[in-house]
Design a protein around this motif. Structure first.
Motif, PDB file in Angstrom:
ATOM      1  N   GLN B  91       1.281 -45.891  29.103  1.00 23.16           N
ATOM      2  CA  GLN B  91       1.040 -45.627  28.801  1.00 23.16           C
ATOM      3  C   GLN B  91       0.242 -43.463  29.338  1.00 23.16           C
ATOM      4  OE1 GLN B  91       2.682 -44.445  24.902  1.00 23.16           O
ATOM      5  NE2 GLN B  91       3.712 -42.435  25.284  1.00 23.16           N
ATOM      6  N   GLU B  92       1.304 -43.343  30.194  1.00 25.55           N
ATOM      7  CA  GLU B  92       0.090 -42.337  31.085  1.00 25.55           C
ATOM      8  C   GLU B  92       1.080 -41.206  29.796  1.00 25.55           C
ATOM      9  OE1 GLU B  92       1.243 -41.063  35.781  1.00 25.55           O
ATOM     10  OE2 GLU B  92       1.940 -40.945  34.919  1.00 25.55           O
ATOM     11  N   TYR B  93      -0.500 -40.181  29.108  1.00 25.51           N
ATOM     12  CA  TYR B  93      -0.757 -39.187  29.357  1.00 25.51           C
ATOM     13  C   TYR B  93      -0.073 -38.380  28.803  1.00 25.51           C
ATOM     14  CZ  TYR B  93      -3.723 -38.262  24.833  1.00 25.51           C
ATOM     15  OH  TYR B  93      -4.138 -38.039  23.444  1.00 25.51           O
ATOM     16  N   ASN B  94      -0.356 -37.197  30.136  1.00 23.17           N
ATOM     17  CA  ASN B  94       0.639 -36.721  30.158  1.00 23.17           C
ATOM     18  C   ASN B  94       2.046 -36.022  29.904  1.00 23.17           C
ATOM     19  OD1 ASN B  94      -1.726 -35.118  30.228  1.00 23.17           O
ATOM     20  ND2 ASN B  94      -2.238 -36.221  32.528  1.00 23.17           N
ATOM     21  N   PHE B  95       2.858 -37.507  31.046  1.00 22.77           N
ATOM     22  CA  PHE B  95       3.762 -37.126  31.370  1.00 22.77           C
ATOM     23  C   PHE B  95       4.599 -38.200  30.222  1.00 22.77           C
ATOM     24  CE2 PHE B  95       2.860 -34.866  34.548  1.00 22.77           C
ATOM     25  CZ  PHE B  95       2.054 -35.051  35.432  1.00 22.77           C
ATOM     26  N   ASN B  96       4.094 -39.149  29.142  1.00 22.37           N
ATOM     27  CA  ASN B  96       4.597 -39.480  28.419  1.00 22.37           C
ATOM     28  C   ASN B  96       5.841 -41.296  28.929  1.00 22.37           C
ATOM     29  OD1 ASN B  96       4.623 -40.196  25.602  1.00 22.37           O
ATOM     30  ND2 ASN B  96       7.173 -39.095  25.991  1.00 22.37           N
ATOM     31  N   LYS B  97       5.470 -41.046  30.447  1.00 21.20           N
ATOM     32  CA  LYS B  97       6.168 -42.105  30.921  1.00 21.20           C
ATOM     33  C   LYS B  97       5.503 -43.915  30.655  1.00 21.20           C
ATOM     34  CE  LYS B  97       7.242 -39.190  34.661  1.00 21.20           C
ATOM     35  NZ  LYS B  97       7.252 -39.169  36.536  1.00 21.20           N
ATOM     36  N   PHE B  98       6.572 -44.130  31.387  1.00 19.97           N
ATOM     37  CA  PHE B  98       6.249 -45.706  30.178  1.00 19.97           C
ATOM     38  C   PHE B  98       5.685 -47.022  31.902  1.00 19.97           C
ATOM     39  CE2 PHE B  98       5.653 -46.693  25.803  1.00 19.97           C
ATOM     40  CZ  PHE B  98       5.407 -45.404  25.447  1.00 19.97           C
ATOM     41  N   TYR B  99       5.524 -47.676  32.141  1.00 16.05           N
ATOM     42  CA  TYR B  99       4.890 -48.627  33.344  1.00 16.05           C
ATOM     43  C   TYR B  99       4.545 -49.682  32.753  1.00 16.05           C
ATOM     44  CZ  TYR B  99       4.692 -44.360  35.438  1.00 16.05           C
ATOM     45  OH  TYR B  99       4.688 -43.125  36.079  1.00 16.05           O
ATOM     46  N   PHE B 100       5.980 -51.024  33.325  1.00 13.47           N
ATOM     47  CA  PHE B 100       5.393 -52.110  33.199  1.00 13.47           C
ATOM     48  C   PHE B 100       5.732 -52.538  33.734  1.00 13.47           C
ATOM     49  CE2 PHE B 100       7.622 -53.656  28.179  1.00 13.47           C
ATOM     50  CZ  PHE B 100       8.282 -51.960  28.050  1.00 13.47           C
ATOM     51  N   GLY B 101       4.560 -54.104  33.894  1.00  9.94           N
ATOM     52  CA  GLY B 101       4.542 -55.291  34.978  1.00  9.94           C
ATOM     53  C   GLY B 101       5.441 -55.753  35.276  1.00  9.94           C
ATOM     54  N   SER B 102       6.253 -56.554  35.837  1.00 11.62           N
ATOM     55  CA  SER B 102       6.980 -57.847  36.439  1.00 11.62           C
ATOM     56  C   SER B 102       6.725 -59.321  35.601  1.00 11.62           C
ATOM     57  CB  SER B 102       6.569 -58.191  37.787  1.00 11.62           C
ATOM     58  OG  SER B 102       6.874 -57.511  38.676  1.00 11.62           O
ATOM     59  N   GLY B 103       5.507 -59.341  35.069  1.00 13.06           N
ATOM     60  CA  GLY B 103       4.983 -60.222  33.602  1.00 13.06           C
ATOM     61  C   GLY B 103       5.341 -61.390  34.432  1.00 13.06           C
ATOM     62  N   THR B 104       4.497 -61.863  33.274  1.00 12.37           N
ATOM     63  CA  THR B 104       3.715 -63.414  33.588  1.00 12.37           C
ATOM     64  C   THR B 104       4.615 -65.002  32.491  1.00 12.37           C
ATOM     65  OG1 THR B 104       0.890 -62.949  34.287  1.00 12.37           O
ATOM     66  CG2 THR B 104       1.562 -64.786  33.567  1.00 12.37           C
ATOM     67  N   LYS B 105       4.982 -65.363  33.509  1.00 13.03           N
ATOM     68  CA  LYS B 105       5.967 -66.694  33.107  1.00 13.03           C
ATOM     69  C   LYS B 105       5.070 -67.749  32.414  1.00 13.03           C
ATOM     70  CE  LYS B 105      10.677 -68.535  32.945  1.00 13.03           C
ATOM     71  NZ  LYS B 105      11.784 -69.247  34.023  1.00 13.03           N
ATOM     72  N   LEU B 106       4.239 -68.032  31.273  1.00 12.13           N
ATOM     73  CA  LEU B 106       3.674 -69.320  30.517  1.00 12.13           C
ATOM     74  C   LEU B 106       4.370 -70.613  30.456  1.00 12.13           C
ATOM     75  CD1 LEU B 106       1.236 -69.987  29.978  1.00 12.13           C
ATOM     76  CD2 LEU B 106       1.551 -68.882  27.871  1.00 12.13           C
ATOM     77  N   ASN B 107       4.456 -71.124  31.038  1.00  6.54           N
ATOM     78  CA  ASN B 107       5.604 -72.701  30.780  1.00  6.54           C
ATOM     79  C   ASN B 107       4.107 -73.384  29.856  1.00  6.54           C
ATOM     80  OD1 ASN B 107       6.956 -74.891  29.718  1.00  6.54           O
ATOM     81  ND2 ASN B 107       7.160 -75.121  32.031  1.00  6.54           N
ATOM     82  N   VAL B 108       4.519 -73.860  28.835  1.00  9.93           N
ATOM     83  CA  VAL B 108       3.270 -74.541  27.568  1.00  9.93           C
ATOM     84  C   VAL B 108       3.886 -76.161  27.695  1.00  9.93           C
ATOM     85  CG1 VAL B 108       1.860 -75.327  26.215  1.00  9.93           C
ATOM     86  CG2 VAL B 108       1.882 -72.322  26.611  1.00  9.93           C
ATOM     87  N   LYS B 109       3.577 -76.901  28.259  1.00  8.80           N
ATOM     88  CA  LYS B 109       4.326 -77.817  27.822  1.00  8.80           C
ATOM     89  C   LYS B 109       3.497 -78.966  27.714  1.00  8.80           C
ATOM     90  CE  LYS B 109       5.667 -78.689  32.120  1.00  8.80           C
ATOM     91  NZ  LYS B 109       7.281 -79.205  31.732  1.00  8.80           N
ATOM     92  N   PRO B 110       3.421 -80.139  26.306  1.00 15.74           N
ATOM     93  CA  PRO B 110       3.421 -80.761  25.471  1.00 15.74           C
ATOM     94  C   PRO B 110       2.738 -81.891  25.944  1.00 15.74           C
ATOM     95  CG  PRO B 110       6.132 -80.778  25.313  1.00 15.74           C
ATOM     96  CD  PRO B 110       5.529 -79.734  26.780  1.00 15.74           C
TER      97      PRO B 110
END
Lengths: 113, 110
Positions: B91-110
């Motif tokens: 979240q940017e301080y001056n403009f109150n905007k939020f920016y998301f990344g594209s994410g990390t897809k985590l797969n945990v195998k048993p």
């Protein structure tokens, strides 16, 4: 307590039509934000409202508009729909103080055909 | 220019194999950095907020840290139920905007 509720959950619209999406925040939360999430990408910020006033706006065209009502619920309106508007639209609410953590709803899946 | 970049895009781990996810950001005035978990078909679930460099927060097997230009989400001895997409947002301080990344897809195998 109910979480953030969004309606409808799914809808299909035709290019050129207009759509209104609705969001009810968690009781006591005065801040509502809207996001667009295209499949495989992170959410893109559209608007933030706090106490019925617009506090932030993302890089979206003027076809996108929103408002917040006295009960803090919110509507997102999209005019002249394009195929590229097909996405999951997420609403998030926050108390606006403290941790600034936002609670998201499950979203409205909009398909434009 | 992307404000938030997450890496790797996808990560496959064996159960118990610890690792870290990275989030780098370029906003000029940081108001807060957020970590979320997102399961398929659901909205993001809030995990942590970090406000200043050097700050750390923990929750179960997750630990988030923040420097001036990046944040790490450390996953210790992950379990299959930790499988999800992990999103970082600033979240940017001056403009109150939020920016998301594209994410990390985590797969945990048993």
């Amino acid at each position: 307590d109910a979480g953030v509720t969004q309606s409808p959950t799914h809808l299909i619209k035709t290019r050129g039509q207009q759509v209104t999406l609705r969001c009810s925040p968690i009781s006591g939360h005065k801040s509502v934000s809207w996001y667009q999430q295209v499949l495989g990408q992170g959410p893109q910020f559209i608007f933030q409202y706090y106490e019925k006033e617009e506090r932030g706006r993302g890089n979206f065209p003027d076809r996108f508009s929103a408002r917040q009502f006295p009960n803090y619920s919110s509507e997102l309106n999209v005019n002249a729909l394009l195929l590229g508007d097909s996405a999951l639209y997420l609403c998030a609410s926050s108390s606006g103080t403290g941790d600034y953590g936002y609670t998201f709803g499950s979203g409205t899946r909009l398909t434009v055909v | 220019e992307d404000q938030v970049t997450q890496s790797p895009e996808a990560l496959r781990l064996q159960e118990g194999e610890s690792s870290s996810l990275n989030c780098s950001y370029t906003v000029s005035g940081l108001r807060g950095l957020f970590w979320y978990r997102q399961d398929p078909g659901k909205g993001p679930e809030f995990l942590f907020t970090l406000y200043s460099a050097g700050e750390e927060k923990e929750k179960e097997r997750l630990k988030a840290t923040l420097t001036k230009k990046e944040s790490f989400l450390h996953i210790t001895a992950p379990k299959p139920e930790d499988s999800a997409t992990y999103l970082c947002a600033v979240q940017e301080y001056n403009f109150n905007k939020f920016y998301f990344g594209s994410g990390t897809k985590l797969n945990v195998k048993p």
